[in-house]
Design a protein around this motif. Structure first.
Motif, mmCIF file in Angstrom:
data_model
loop_
_atom_site.group_PDB
_atom_site.id
_atom_site.type_symbol
_atom_site.label_atom_id
_atom_site.label_comp_id
_atom_site.label_asym_id
_atom_site.label_seq_id
_atom_site.Cartn_x
_atom_site.Cartn_y
_atom_site.Cartn_z
ATOM 1 N N PHE A 2 44.820 -41.342 -0.104
ATOM 2 C CA PHE A 2 44.172 -40.374 0.781
ATOM 3 C C PHE A 2 45.185 -39.481 1.488
ATOM 4 N N HIS A 3 46.303 -40.069 1.913
ATOM 5 C CA HIS A 3 47.273 -39.309 2.695
ATOM 6 C C HIS A 3 47.984 -38.237 1.860
ATOM 7 N N TYR A 4 47.950 -38.367 0.534
ATOM 8 C CA TYR A 4 48.432 -37.292 -0.335
ATOM 9 C C TYR A 4 47.334 -36.241 -0.518
ATOM 10 N N LEU A 5 46.112 -36.731 -0.709
ATOM 11 C CA LEU A 5 44.998 -35.827 -0.988
ATOM 12 C C LEU A 5 44.649 -34.945 0.205
ATOM 13 N N LYS A 6 44.854 -35.453 1.425
ATOM 14 C CA LYS A 6 44.423 -34.688 2.601
ATOM 15 C C LYS A 6 45.136 -33.340 2.694
ATOM 16 N N PHE A 7 46.374 -33.257 2.188
ATOM 17 C CA PHE A 7 47.098 -31.994 2.264
ATOM 18 C C PHE A 7 46.608 -30.973 1.228
ATOM 19 N N PHE A 8 45.796 -31.420 0.262
ATOM 20 C CA PHE A 8 45.184 -30.474 -0.661
ATOM 21 C C PHE A 8 44.070 -29.680 0.020
ATOM 22 N N LEU A 9 43.698 -30.084 1.229
ATOM 23 C CA LEU A 9 42.760 -29.289 2.012
ATOM 24 C C LEU A 9 43.295 -27.873 2.185
ATOM 25 N N PHE A 10 44.606 -27.757 2.339
ATOM 26 C CA PHE A 10 45.294 -26.466 2.431
ATOM 27 C C PHE A 10 44.970 -25.592 1.225
ATOM 28 N N HIS A 11 45.085 -26.160 0.020
ATOM 29 C CA HIS A 11 44.829 -25.396 -1.197
ATOM 30 C C HIS A 11 43.345 -25.077 -1.343
ATOM 31 N N GLY A 12 42.498 -26.011 -0.900
ATOM 32 C CA GLY A 12 41.061 -25.775 -0.972
ATOM 33 C C GLY A 12 40.632 -24.589 -0.134
ATOM 34 N N ILE A 13 41.204 -24.457 1.060
ATOM 35 C CA ILE A 13 40.875 -23.324 1.923
ATOM 36 C C ILE A 13 41.367 -22.024 1.287
ATOM 37 N N GLY A 14 42.553 -22.059 0.684
ATOM 38 C CA GLY A 14 43.060 -20.879 -0.008
ATOM 39 C C GLY A 14 42.160 -20.455 -1.158
ATOM 40 N N LEU A 15 41.693 -21.420 -1.945
ATOM 41 C CA LEU A 15 40.787 -21.107 -3.056
ATOM 42 C C LEU A 15 39.436 -20.609 -2.546
ATOM 43 N N LEU A 16 39.003 -21.147 -1.418
ATOM 44 C CA LEU A 16 37.748 -20.674 -0.820
ATOM 45 C C LEU A 16 37.883 -19.207 -0.417
ATOM 46 N N ALA A 17 39.014 -18.844 0.175
ATOM 47 C CA ALA A 17 39.251 -17.451 0.539
ATOM 48 C C ALA A 17 39.268 -16.567 -0.703
ATOM 49 N N ALA A 18 39.903 -17.039 -1.782
ATOM 50 C CA ALA A 18 39.937 -16.275 -3.032
ATOM 51 C C ALA A 18 38.526 -16.091 -3.587
ATOM 52 N N LEU A 19 37.676 -17.103 -3.442
ATOM 53 C CA LEU A 19 36.291 -16.995 -3.904
ATOM 54 C C LEU A 19 35.548 -15.921 -3.124
ATOM 55 N N PHE A 20 35.670 -15.928 -1.812
ATOM 56 C CA PHE A 20 34.994 -14.915 -0.998
ATOM 57 C C PHE A 20 35.499 -13.514 -1.341
ATOM 58 N N LEU A 21 36.797 -13.379 -1.584
ATOM 59 C CA LEU A 21 37.352 -12.080 -1.956
ATOM 60 C C LEU A 21 36.888 -11.659 -3.343
ATOM 61 N N THR A 22 36.722 -12.597 -4.242
ATOM 62 C CA THR A 22 36.212 -12.302 -5.574
ATOM 63 C C THR A 22 34.773 -11.809 -5.512
ATOM 64 N N LEU A 23 33.969 -12.420 -4.647
ATOM 65 C CA LEU A 23 32.568 -12.017 -4.512
ATOM 66 C C LEU A 23 32.444 -10.632 -3.892
ATOM 67 N N GLY A 24 33.402 -10.249 -3.037
ATOM 68 C CA GLY A 24 33.427 -8.907 -2.464
ATOM 69 C C GLY A 24 32.268 -8.626 -1.532
ATOM 70 N N GLY A 25 32.123 -7.359 -1.162
ATOM 71 C CA GLY A 25 31.024 -6.940 -0.300
ATOM 72 C C GLY A 25 30.971 -7.710 1.002
ATOM 73 N N ASP A 26 29.747 -8.055 1.418
ATOM 74 C CA ASP A 26 29.559 -8.779 2.676
ATOM 75 C C ASP A 26 30.182 -10.164 2.658
ATOM 76 N N TRP A 27 30.446 -10.692 1.462
ATOM 77 C CA TRP A 27 31.050 -12.011 1.360
ATOM 78 C C TRP A 27 32.448 -12.043 1.986
ATOM 79 N N MET A 28 33.135 -10.913 2.007
ATOM 80 C CA MET A 28 34.458 -10.894 2.633
ATOM 81 C C MET A 28 34.332 -11.079 4.145
ATOM 82 N N THR A 29 33.310 -10.470 4.725
ATOM 83 C CA THR A 29 33.061 -10.649 6.159
ATOM 84 C C THR A 29 32.627 -12.073 6.452
ATOM 85 N N VAL A 30 31.649 -12.556 5.670
ATOM 86 C CA VAL A 30 31.155 -13.925 5.840
ATOM 87 C C VAL A 30 32.285 -14.934 5.629
#
Length: 392
Positions: A2-30
């Motif tokens: 778990f203590h190794y996996l918890k730091f992948f939260l960092f990468h998950g948030i980055g990928l989430l931001a990339a997803l919102f940017l990929t969706l574009g439009g109002d998704w960037m604001t949301v």
């Protein structure tokens, strides 16, 4: 595990931001609002993390850091795709083929308001994915791979020189008037961003000049790490132009400068109001700390800043929480938000600064604190003095 996996939260948030940017439009604001509010609420709800795990495979933790460079490159690319007109690298076609989502149609609905929040979210990721990881990696001066990755991550915020000034300047002079990154009492965060940026670059240049002089190498040469850093950022601007034209250059510049501003805001809140004689050792009490669980897991323990400054060479996974260190207002994004509202910042931080004087400062530092109080311009501080008895 778990203590190794918890730091992948960092990468998950980055990928989430990339997803919102990929969706574009109002998704960037949301997207920005979701990430920001999520940080604030989760730090408030999840409490503190004071665990000190024993990591048997630290190489995994280093790979997690190195992964930040392709991740940040992808995040910036998705944003620049929304800024341009074509389909760079066929990304839109690939997304439509895999999901059926038409990025081109969504881009046509993107407003200036959406692009503004796209800049803010991309800059936030440059600050988090880029600067936080670059900070950790460029402390590893013995590891050429980590230095290479770290400096490129910092180049996204036009700040590869951070690897010079922070390691060889800030860590030596932290919490003194000689440190560009330490904000004196009474200074607003907005003036600090400008002052620290200018003074920090001058300091980095002077440090590099001295290093080259000792090695008898030319100042204006390929040996100059500061010049190479400027060129790295210039290459990213060229890539932005190739992806999205001059609009891409403009938008990336805005996001990169916002990412740089975030670094200086963090510097502001990590050492605000503290004092130290530069001839004395740096102690954990010379940095504001926080052990908020969500910030710690998603920022590679940047939160454990008191230990980091006491022992700058210690890797992030070995940092101790130091629960008795002076504490920030809350987690990192919450404290950033408060810092951006100077009246609220001074209202909340003045009692903390006075508590620091009383609880953590030495007799010498209390005398220095008195002088800092007088210069602060804040009525709540200017009348505060310390008697001989309290400084004995």
């Amino acid at each position: 595990m778990f203590h190794y996996l918890k730091f992948f939260l960092f990468h998950g948030i980055g990928l989430l931001a990339a997803l919102f940017l990929t969706l574009g439009g109002d998704w960037m604001t949301v997207g920005f609002l979701s990430i920001f509010l999520g940080y604030v609420m989760l730090d408030a709800l999840l409490g503190d993390d004071i665990t000190i795990p024993d990591y048997k495979a630290p190489g995994i933790l280093t790979w997690q850091l190195w992964m930040a460079l392709p991740l940040l490159s992808f995040i910036v690319f998705t944003f620049l795709w929304q800024v341009g007109n074509g389909d760079p690298l066929g990304y839109g076609a690939l997304v439509q083929q895999l999901s059926g989502y038409d990025m081109a149609v969504a881009r046509d609905t993107t407003s200036g308001w959406n692009l503004f929040w796209g800049v803010i979210m991309t800059g936030l990721m440059i600050g988090m994915v880029g600067t936080i990881t670059g900070h950790e990696l460029t402390h590893r001066t013995w590891d050429p791979v980590s230095m290479f990755v770290g400096r490129w991550l910092l180049a996204f915020s036009f700040d590869s020189n951070f690897a010079i000034e922070h390691v060889y300047g800030h860590h030596r002079y932290v919490s003194t008037t000689e440190d560009p990154a330490t904000a004196p009492r009474g200074r607003s965060v907005y003036s600090h961003v400008l002052i620290s940026t200018v003074r920090g670059n001058i300091s980095a240049w002077n440090i590099e000049q001295e290093r080259l002089k000792k090695k008898r190498q030319g100042l204006f040469s390929i040996h100059n790490v500061a010049i190479r850093g400027y060129l790295m950022s210039a290459l990213i601007l060229v890539a932005s132009y190739l992806i999205a034209g001059w609009a891409g250059v403009l938008m990336f510049t805005a996001a990169g400068l916002w990412g740089k501003a975030l670094l200086e805001i963090v510097n502001y809140m990590e050492h605000y109001g503290m004092v130290r004689n530069p001839a004395t050792p740096v102690q954990p009490r010379h940095s504001w700390n926080t052990n908020k669980r969500f910030s710690s897991w998603s920022m590679f323990n940047l939160t454990r800043h008191s230990h980091h400054h006491a022992q700058g060479e210690v890797p992030y996974h070995e940092l101790k929480p130091y629960s008795d260190a002076p504490m920030m207002i809350n987690g990192y994004l919450t404290t950033i938000a408060v810092a951006l509202i100077p009246p609220l910042w001074h209202k909340l931080m003045t009692p903390k600064v006075l508590e620091w004087d009383e609880k953590y400062a030495t007799a010498e530092e209390r005398k220095m604190a008195e002088a800092a109080n007088r210069k602060s311009g804040l009525k709540s501080l200017q009348g505060v003095t310390y008697s001989e008895a309290s400084t004995a």
